[in-house]
Design a protein around this motif. Sequence first.
Motif, PDB file in Angstrom:
ATOM      1  N   PRO A  84       0.822  -1.210   0.000  1.00 45.86           N
ATOM      2  CA  PRO A  84       0.000   0.000   0.000  1.00 45.86           C
ATOM      3  C   PRO A  84       0.860   1.265   0.000  1.00 45.86           C
ATOM      4  O   PRO A  84       1.877   1.319   0.684  1.00 45.86           O
ATOM      5  CB  PRO A  84      -0.798  -0.113   1.302  1.00 45.86           C
ATOM      6  CG  PRO A  84       0.029  -0.991   2.178  1.00 45.86           C
ATOM      7  CD  PRO A  84       0.733  -1.944   1.274  1.00 45.86           C
ATOM      8  N   ALA A  85       0.431   2.262  -0.779  1.00 47.69           N
ATOM      9  CA  ALA A  85       1.186   3.520  -0.848  1.00 47.69           C
ATOM     10  C   ALA A  85       0.269   4.680  -0.432  1.00 47.69           C
ATOM     11  O   ALA A  85       0.073   4.912   0.758  1.00 47.69           O
ATOM     12  CB  ALA A  85       1.765   3.708  -2.236  1.00 47.69           C
ATOM     13  N   GLY A  86      -0.316   5.381  -1.422  1.00 52.89           N
ATOM     14  CA  GLY A  86      -1.085   6.593  -1.137  1.00 52.89           C
ATOM     15  C   GLY A  86      -2.259   6.379  -0.189  1.00 52.89           C
ATOM     16  O   GLY A  86      -2.907   5.329  -0.203  1.00 52.89           O
ATOM     17  N   VAL A  87      -2.505   7.377   0.656  1.00 56.67           N
ATOM     18  CA  VAL A  87      -3.627   7.341   1.605  1.00 56.67           C
ATOM     19  C   VAL A  87      -4.442   8.624   1.409  1.00 56.67           C
ATOM     20  O   VAL A  87      -3.875   9.705   1.294  1.00 56.67           O
ATOM     21  CB  VAL A  87      -3.116   7.274   3.062  1.00 56.67           C
ATOM     22  CG1 VAL A  87      -4.293   7.301   4.044  1.00 56.67           C
ATOM     23  CG2 VAL A  87      -2.274   6.022   3.287  1.00 56.67           C
ATOM     24  N   PHE A  88      -5.754   8.490   1.332  1.00 58.57           N
ATOM     25  CA  PHE A  88      -6.618   9.663   1.182  1.00 58.57           C
ATOM     26  C   PHE A  88      -7.831   9.488   2.089  1.00 58.57           C
ATOM     27  O   PHE A  88      -8.483   8.445   2.062  1.00 58.57           O
ATOM     28  CB  PHE A  88      -7.075   9.801  -0.286  1.00 58.57           C
ATOM     29  CG  PHE A  88      -8.022  10.930  -0.517  1.00 58.57           C
ATOM     30  CD1 PHE A  88      -7.555  12.236  -0.626  1.00 58.57           C
ATOM     31  CD2 PHE A  88      -9.393  10.705  -0.626  1.00 58.57           C
ATOM     32  CE1 PHE A  88      -8.434  13.294  -0.837  1.00 58.57           C
ATOM     33  CE2 PHE A  88     -10.278  11.765  -0.840  1.00 58.57           C
ATOM     34  CZ  PHE A  88      -9.791  13.060  -0.954  1.00 58.57           C
ATOM     35  N   VAL A  89      -8.100  10.494   2.906  1.00 60.45           N
ATOM     36  CA  VAL A  89      -9.243  10.400   3.815  1.00 60.45           C
ATOM     37  C   VAL A  89     -10.404  11.214   3.236  1.00 60.45           C
ATOM     38  O   VAL A  89     -10.249  12.394   2.916  1.00 60.45           O
ATOM     39  CB  VAL A  89      -8.873  10.910   5.222  1.00 60.45           C
ATOM     40  CG1 VAL A  89     -10.069  10.787   6.164  1.00 60.45           C
ATOM     41  CG2 VAL A  89      -7.692  10.112   5.767  1.00 60.45           C
TER      42      VAL A  89
END
Lengths: 322, 334
Positions: A191-196
């Motif tokens: 897993p790389a990018g995180v967006f809330v």
Amino acid sequence: MIAAYLSNIILRSTLVLVIGVLLCSVPSGRTWAIGAVILNSDDDSLSVIDTASYRETSRTYIGRSPHHLMPTPDGKTLILAMAAGNELVFIDRATGNVRERLPASDPYQIGFSPDGKWFVATSLRLDRVDIYDGSNYQLKYRLPAPSMPSHMGFSPDSRSVYISLQGTGQLIAIDLASGKPLWTVPVGRQPAGVFVRPSGTILVANMGSDHIAEVSPQDGSILQRIRTGRGAHNFLLSPDGKTLYVSNRVAGTISLLDPATLAVTGTFVAPGGPDDMAISANGQELWVTGRWRASVNVIDRSTGAVKTTIPVGRSPHGIFVY
Amino acid sequence: MFVIDALMRLIDQLQGAVFENAVQPLLYQIGLMDWSEELFDACGFALFGALEIMLAYLLFRPLELWRPVESWQDRRAVRTDVVYTLVRRIGIVPAIIFLLLTPIGATIDGYLRFKGYIPPKLEEFLPVLLAWPFVTFLLYVVLLDLAEYWRHRLQHRVFWWWALHSLHHDQRQMTLWSDDRNHVLDDVLASIWTGTIALLIGVAPAEFPLVLIAFRLIESLSHTNARLGLGRIGNSLIVGPQYHRLHHSIEHADPPFDRSRGCNFAVIFPIWDVIFRTRRRDDAYPATGVASLTGPAIRAGYLRHQLEGFRRLGAELGRLAGRRSGFAAAFPQE
């Protein structure tokens, strides 16, 4: 005799070549224009691009392994994270001058909580997360986060930070006030990018696969998986809030998602290992660093066509467009 | 400047093409995308290594043909050094060492961070360097070369280390390929040495990869089989073939290691030999090798030569433990 003469010439040419290479490699002076700022992580430099002419106006040495950058909450300063340089570099946005260099430990990704109270830095190489006081950059907590903590997102109430663990395929939630982990869950391969999302659910781009996962903030359970493209890597929400972009590193594409429904509405081609993204000031262009091709692609948001490809330094990673 | 930029651009694009089309799809398939940055850098390492080899051959091989110090009918021993050069500069041996040492290095480094120690940089001691990245880079090259000088001194002084380093010196057909003739354990020690220095003074700026190639070329030049002195001025600036040949002289690298007899240990800058009084001024072009090391093993292929290194190390450790005589005495004579 002739042989001696010839070999002397060869030797001198070699020396001239060596000295020539040395001299030619002396970098030109520091210049700065307001435009797009790119961090070239493999040659320690910062490229400035004139957004009108699409030309690189300067490339300056900035520090060891610059990876990511972001503005401070007041918008006046850019913070650059130098991983191998073990420092945070603060650049005045108005003048382009370096205002301050603060020692930090291997900062790779950086982020502020929405209320600006917390500043978080991950160390991908050393499996560690540093939590700072966002007002004065004093270290509050340093905690182990095996392995390869990478991107981050914050809960809308600024209480938690969610960090992808690339090495173990997990997402970790950390309580900012106490510096203690809340939960750690498997989310997918690398897993790389995180967006809330405004609702609080967390999107994670699984780089080792072709999808993003939506994760519940309460317990980390997977709510759904949405296919985007091979090597799903990073997120960017357009300033108008109408499009969520996902860069797909292996596929060499960018997926367009409806932020409300998460339905994929289109795909742009973005060659060269698309990584970080930014939207131009006029809102018409999507700028994407092409990590593997030492270039930045400028994409017309309305047509999806690559308008131009701008050569920059080696392994361009973080991008900020004025 | 334009040529340099164009060359860098070409290397960048080649590196990107190889990675994107061959390496990345494979990483994706086998589920190792978290290694993509390392493998991308490895592609660059291999390409720069190939460029180094190409330039060394184009620049120095003509010198060997025109003014050889020695000529040989049987060049099998040279071919072994070609293999050494390929496996090291293209990155096979460095990759193995990277995989072995990175977790250990990260553990030590990570532990130090928790204790509050962050490796400093030269710019912290000399802030003026921040405006002069090229000077900073050169300063790192000079300091790392100083460290290499002392590592090299120890390779000759510490008996078990010499058992490994003797593999580099047993070559009697020294050529532009000989720089990389080193035992893999010796390479591991070199990496630990450099890694420790990185903890003390940080790492050099990565902005000047082509200049790094120029320095690597000096190391190939210094082993070149060519009758070339660099003259008074040249010899005080960089290590040349005649200068380094004196270090490889068969009479100077002979056990039992009379320390006063070793000379010209410098790797790139001869200044260290002057400062530490190990400089020898002499116009001779002596034969190279280690007098007591003869026989088929010194002309062996890569793998056998590596095994020979383990044998020498074992014999030397055995001697230190008081059980046997040293590796030279145990060496099979022709």
